[in-house]
Design an enzyme around this catalytic site. Structure first.
Site, PDB file in Angstrom:
ATOM      1  N   PRO A 128       0.789  -1.242   0.000  1.00  0.00           N
ATOM      2  CA  PRO A 128       0.000   0.000   0.000  1.00  0.00           C
ATOM      3  C   PRO A 128       0.817   1.287   0.000  1.00  0.00           C
ATOM      4  O   PRO A 128       0.875   2.023   0.983  1.00  0.00           O
ATOM      5  CB  PRO A 128      -0.842  -0.140   1.273  1.00  0.00           C
ATOM      6  CG  PRO A 128       0.000  -0.967   2.182  1.00  0.00           C
ATOM      7  CD  PRO A 128       0.735  -1.932   1.290  1.00  0.00           C
ATOM      8  N   CYS A 129       1.396   1.590  -1.149  1.00  0.00           N
ATOM      9  CA  CYS A 129       2.226   2.791  -1.273  1.00  0.00           C
ATOM     10  C   CYS A 129       1.412   4.069  -1.076  1.00  0.00           C
ATOM     11  O   CYS A 129       1.990   5.124  -0.808  1.00  0.00           O
ATOM     12  CB  CYS A 129       2.968   2.798  -2.599  1.00  0.00           C
ATOM     13  SG  CYS A 129       1.941   2.516  -4.036  1.00  0.00           S
ATOM     14  N   HIS A 130       0.089   3.979  -1.157  1.00  0.00           N
ATOM     15  CA  HIS A 130      -0.732   5.168  -0.906  1.00  0.00           C
ATOM     16  C   HIS A 130      -0.610   5.626   0.553  1.00  0.00           C
ATOM     17  O   HIS A 130      -0.927   6.763   0.866  1.00  0.00           O
ATOM     18  CB  HIS A 130      -2.203   4.920  -1.274  1.00  0.00           C
ATOM     19  CG  HIS A 130      -2.872   3.858  -0.488  1.00  0.00           C
ATOM     20  ND1 HIS A 130      -2.753   2.515  -0.806  1.00  0.00           N
ATOM     21  CD2 HIS A 130      -3.669   3.930   0.609  1.00  0.00           C
ATOM     22  CE1 HIS A 130      -3.465   1.809   0.073  1.00  0.00           C
ATOM     23  NE2 HIS A 130      -4.020   2.639   0.934  1.00  0.00           N
TER      24      HIS A 130
END
Length: 168
Positions: A128-130
């Site tokens: 989850p790079c967000h």
């Protein structure tokens, strides 16, 4: 972190499907039971995605850790693997800065390197790079032309689920 599988030879048959999210649809490219790439998409969701993938996808959106294998044509560098591991470990609805991720991955001065690794993350939102943000809380970079809006929508969705566990 989900299992990381190095695909040593070019796969003959790649499959794809499109699954919905609170921000946009995501096209998922996979081989057998291994996710190879995930990209934001504005295509309509697939009618009949594979059950293993749908279950992992739904687990993620409920705030659970999905059980999924991630495939790559070559093993990432040790630092990249550590970054992926740190980012995958950021809890649903929480955030860390690029600098915090770099420090946790063993390179306190590697914030820019983390940004580069996240820019090329082939498995959002499974990694989850967000949830990785700028040091001042700024939402920086996310794939595609509507990237920041997608990142913002994903973070808002996670915050909503944490405030209302019965939210869908």
């Amino acid at each position: 972190m989900p299992e990381l599988v190095v695909i040593n030879k070019k796969p003959n048959i790649l499959s794809r499907c499109v699954l919905p999210s609170p921000a946009c649809s995501f096209e998922i490219i996979y081989i057998e039971d291994i996710v190879v790439r995930v990209v934001p998409s504005y295509l309509e969701p697939s009618i009949d995605p594979p059950l293993w993938l749908l279950e992992a996808w739904n687990r993620f959106w409920r705030g659970e850790r999905p059980k999924v294998k991630l495939g790559t044509p070559r093993r990432p560098s040790r630092f990249s693997e550590k970054v992926y591991e740190v980012v995958e470990g950021i809890p649903f609805g929480h955030k860390k800065t690029y600098g915090e991720v770099a420090a946790l991955a063993g390179n306190p001065k590697g914030a820019r390197a983390v940004g580069t690794i996240m820019r090329y993350n082939p498995w959002p939102p499974f990694v989850p790079c967000h949830r990785v943000i700028g040091k001042d809380g700024d939402l920086l970079g996310y794939g595609g032309p509507q990237g920041i809006k997608i990142k913002e929508a994903l973070l808002a969705y996670e915050a909503k689920v944490l405030n209302n566990p019965s939210a869908e």
